[in-house]
Scaffold this active site. Structure first.
Site, mmCIF file in Angstrom:
data_model
loop_
_atom_site.group_PDB
_atom_site.id
_atom_site.type_symbol
_atom_site.label_atom_id
_atom_site.label_comp_id
_atom_site.label_asym_id
_atom_site.label_seq_id
_atom_site.Cartn_x
_atom_site.Cartn_y
_atom_site.Cartn_z
ATOM 1 N N HIS A 74 0.795 -1.239 -0.006
ATOM 2 C CA HIS A 74 -0.166 -0.004 0.136
ATOM 3 C C HIS A 74 0.898 1.247 0.128
ATOM 4 C CE1 HIS A 74 0.908 -0.098 4.380
ATOM 5 N NE2 HIS A 74 0.592 1.131 4.176
HETATM 6 C C1 UD1 Z 1 -2.395 5.964 5.100
HETATM 7 C C2 UD1 Z 1 -0.986 6.398 6.079
HETATM 8 C C3 UD1 Z 1 0.318 5.369 5.847
HETATM 9 C C4 UD1 Z 1 -0.523 4.006 6.540
HETATM 10 C C5 UD1 Z 1 -1.640 3.538 5.807
HETATM 11 C C6 UD1 Z 1 -2.060 2.358 6.801
HETATM 12 C C7 UD1 Z 1 -0.542 8.813 5.696
HETATM 13 C C8 UD1 Z 1 0.140 9.805 4.653
HETATM 14 N N1 UD1 Z 1 -0.329 7.657 5.077
HETATM 15 O O1 UD1 Z 1 -1.830 5.676 3.781
HETATM 16 O O2 UD1 Z 1 1.250 5.748 6.362
HETATM 17 O O3 UD1 Z 1 0.792 2.990 6.321
HETATM 18 O O4 UD1 Z 1 -2.588 4.665 5.966
HETATM 19 O O5 UD1 Z 1 -3.011 1.686 6.016
HETATM 20 O O6 UD1 Z 1 -1.167 9.032 6.265
HETATM 21 N N2 UD1 Z 1 -9.235 4.590 1.173
HETATM 22 C C9 UD1 Z 1 -10.552 4.113 1.064
HETATM 23 N N3 UD1 Z 1 -11.125 3.715 2.172
HETATM 24 C C10 UD1 Z 1 -10.711 4.279 3.269
HETATM 25 C C11 UD1 Z 1 -9.170 4.466 3.405
HETATM 26 C C12 UD1 Z 1 -8.616 5.107 2.183
HETATM 27 O O7 UD1 Z 1 -11.006 3.832 -0.021
HETATM 28 O O8 UD1 Z 1 -11.240 3.683 4.476
HETATM 29 C C13 UD1 Z 1 -8.636 4.896 -0.260
HETATM 30 C C14 UD1 Z 1 -8.984 6.321 -0.872
HETATM 31 O O9 UD1 Z 1 -8.869 6.287 -2.071
HETATM 32 C C15 UD1 Z 1 -7.691 7.155 -0.413
HETATM 33 C C16 UD1 Z 1 -6.541 6.025 -0.371
HETATM 34 O O10 UD1 Z 1 -7.017 5.006 -0.213
HETATM 35 O O11 UD1 Z 1 -7.305 8.282 -1.319
HETATM 36 C C17 UD1 Z 1 -5.417 6.558 0.562
HETATM 37 O O12 UD1 Z 1 -5.844 6.689 1.790
HETATM 38 P P1 UD1 Z 1 -4.835 7.742 2.781
HETATM 39 O O13 UD1 Z 1 -5.382 7.418 4.075
HETATM 40 O O14 UD1 Z 1 -4.637 8.905 2.332
HETATM 41 O O15 UD1 Z 1 -3.468 6.968 2.707
HETATM 42 P P2 UD1 Z 1 -3.101 5.373 2.936
HETATM 43 O O16 UD1 Z 1 -2.639 4.965 1.564
HETATM 44 O O17 UD1 Z 1 -4.204 4.514 3.510
HETATM 45 N N1 UDP Z 2 -3.706 -5.324 9.111
HETATM 46 C C1 UDP Z 2 -4.756 -5.943 9.230
HETATM 47 N N2 UDP Z 2 -5.506 -6.378 8.181
HETATM 48 C C2 UDP Z 2 -5.067 -6.480 6.956
HETATM 49 C C3 UDP Z 2 -3.724 -5.503 6.580
HETATM 50 C C4 UDP Z 2 -3.164 -5.183 7.633
HETATM 51 O O1 UDP Z 2 -5.316 -6.111 10.336
HETATM 52 O O2 UDP Z 2 -5.824 -6.637 5.874
HETATM 53 C C5 UDP Z 2 -2.718 -5.084 10.060
HETATM 54 C C6 UDP Z 2 -1.490 -5.637 10.268
HETATM 55 O O3 UDP Z 2 -1.555 -6.932 10.925
HETATM 56 C C7 UDP Z 2 -0.818 -4.404 11.175
HETATM 57 C C8 UDP Z 2 -1.319 -3.161 10.445
HETATM 58 O O4 UDP Z 2 -2.683 -3.590 9.956
HETATM 59 O O5 UDP Z 2 -1.252 -4.772 12.524
HETATM 60 C C9 UDP Z 2 -0.272 -2.588 9.714
HETATM 61 O O6 UDP Z 2 -1.284 -1.516 9.003
HETATM 62 P P1 UDP Z 2 -0.704 -1.182 7.653
HETATM 63 O O7 UDP Z 2 0.061 -2.021 6.806
HETATM 64 O O8 UDP Z 2 -2.140 -0.547 6.978
HETATM 65 O O9 UDP Z 2 0.018 0.431 7.991
HETATM 66 P P2 UDP Z 2 1.648 0.561 8.232
HETATM 67 O O10 UDP Z 2 2.103 -0.419 9.563
HETATM 68 O O11 UDP Z 2 2.505 0.249 7.167
HETATM 69 O O12 UDP Z 2 1.494 1.902 8.654
#
Ligand code: UD1
Ligand code: UDP
Length: 363
Positions: free
Chosen positions: A206
């Site tokens: 992601h």
């Molecule tokens: C965010 C964090 C990242 C973290 C990740 C965990 C920032 C800059 N990034 O990235 O550090 O590792 O969360 O998963 O804060 N979206 C949905 N539904 C949701 C949430 C997001 O559809 O519930 C989609 C939207 O299209 C959105 C995209 O995901 O634009 C990105 O979401 P965003 O929260 O901006 O960043 P993440 O890639 O999720």
């Molecule tokens: N995780 C989860 N379900 C999923 C993917 C991730 O429960 O489908 C959990 C994972 O086990 C870990 C956390 O989400 O505890 C990590 O979050 P993510 O990878 O979204 O973000 P990051 O750690 O890179 O910020």
């Protein structure tokens, strides 16, 4: 006199990190604790699943900010969180991790003169192209209390001149993993529904660097399709969106070796990690969970903030098909001990609770 604490969370890993603290704070009648969910993540499988799995009560506020560009999302969170700070006048704001919600809420609190505690302070990947690295640096520099997960994190802060109120407490994600591992047997999880036979690999992708560049996402999908074991891929919504945008979704979903599923809850994720032959990920949290679960891991990045795992079951792989395949092959053949308690003993939240309580009782 009671002390009012607001914990601000917004994204999937935040819910997981706050869970052991919420549990711990129940032991302190002098803490009046409120939970604010910024709404950065809002899909049921990115938010509600985690509150349910980890028995986190309904947040006191949901700011409902949703998705947008970094600037807009951060600004919306700040505007909405400012109102909460005016209304609630907390003594302390706790932020966790490195997402936009972390930076936005810490900035609001710091400007109000409200104390900020950063949980997971001091991590550095030394890659400023990652938005998370910017969030971490900024948050650490405006926080009053810094709870580090490792000694490396303490040293990173020291190198930036942050010395006071820095505590190595261990990692709250280690707490939550150890607390929940013992619950897995009662959940009735099974691999049958995933139709992955034998030794499967579990993958997540992601990070913006991997999803937002077509050639990188394409290389990752092709590499997964060509691995020697089936790959189970709980797909982050960002990655689903980008696969569709780049016309790669059909290729990915039709690959016989690649099984795409929706994101799963925390407990199911632990179950899937615990049964996988190899974990391939660009997630910060999952690299560390791989270590804690004694699973080999290939990290699809050029650097990691969890440096202790490198050479100890985790290796970085550049985003090229052959490099990912070679790394996967290498990591499944090697043996690792996974013995060192780099991330503490599962008592990080307990230590944080004690430090905060002492802070308020000291003259
Ligand atoms: C965010 C964090 C990242 C973290 C990740 C965990 C920032 C800059 N990034 O990235 O550090 O590792 O969360 O998963 O804060 N979206 C949905 N539904 C949701 C949430 C997001 O559809 O519930 C989609 C939207 O299209 C959105 C995209 O995901 O634009 C990105 O979401 P965003 O929260 O901006 O960043 P993440 O890639 O999720
Ligand atoms: N995780 C989860 N379900 C999923 C993917 C991730 O429960 O489908 C959990 C994972 O086990 C870990 C956390 O989400 O505890 C990590 O979050 P993510 O990878 O979204 O973000 P990051 O750690 O890179 O910020």
């Amino acid at each position: 006199m009671s002390q009012k604490i607001i914990s601000a969370v917004g994204a999937r890993p935040n819910f997981i990190k706050i869970a052991p603290l919420m549990l711990e704070f129940l032991k302190y009648p002098e803490f009046e604790h409120k939970l604010v969910h910024t709404g950065q993540h809002y899909d049921v499988n990115m938010s509600d699943y985690f509150l349910d799995d980890l028995d986190i009560p309904e947040p006191d506020y949901n700011l409902g900010v949703g998705s947008d560009t970094h600037a807009v999302q951060t600004a919306y969170i700040m505007m909405a969180f400012e109102k909460i700070c005016v209304q609630e006048k907390p003594d302390l704001v706790i932020v966790v991790g490195d997402v936009n919600s972390t930076l936005a809420c810490s900035l609001v609190a710091a400007k109000f003169g409200i104390k900020v505690a950063h949980v997971e302070a001091g991590l550095r990947s030394f890659d400023r192209t990652m938005p998370e690295e910017i969030n971490r640096i900024m948050t650490d520099h405006i926080s009053d209390i810094l709870f580090c997960p490792t000694e490396t994190a303490v040293s990173n802060l020291q190198a930036e001149g942050i010395i006071d109120n820095v505590f190595n407490v261990g990692d709250v994600m280690c707490d939550v993993l150890l607390q929940n591992l013992k619950r897995l047997d009662q959940q009735g999880f099974s691999l049958d529904k995933y139709q992955v036979e034998g030794d499967y690999f579990l993958a997540t992708v992601h990070r913006a660097g991997n999803t937002d560049k077509r050639e990188n996402l394409e290389a990752i999908i092709h590499a997964f399709s060509q691995l020697e074991h089936p790959v189970l891929l709980p797909l982050h919504p960002r990655t689903r969106k980008m696969l569709k945008k780049f016309d790669l979704f059909q290729i990915a979903s039709q690959s016989p070796n690649l099984k795409i599923i929706d994101p799963v809850g925390y407990l199911e994720m632990l179950y899937l990690e615990n049964n996988a032959g190899l974990i391939i990920t660009d997630s910060g949290g999952i690299q560390k969970e791989a270590y804690l679960l004694k699973k080999p891991c290939v990290t699809l990045r050029k650097s990691t903030e969890w440096v202790e795992t490198l050479g100890n079951g985790n290796m970085l792989a550049e985003i090229e098909i052959e490099k990912i395949k070679t790394a996967a092959q290498k990591m499944t053949k090697q043996e690792f001990s996974f013995e060192e308690a780099f991330y503490g003993k599962g008592d990080a939240a307990e230590k944080i609770g004690k430090i905060l309580a002492a802070e308020w009782t000291s003259p």
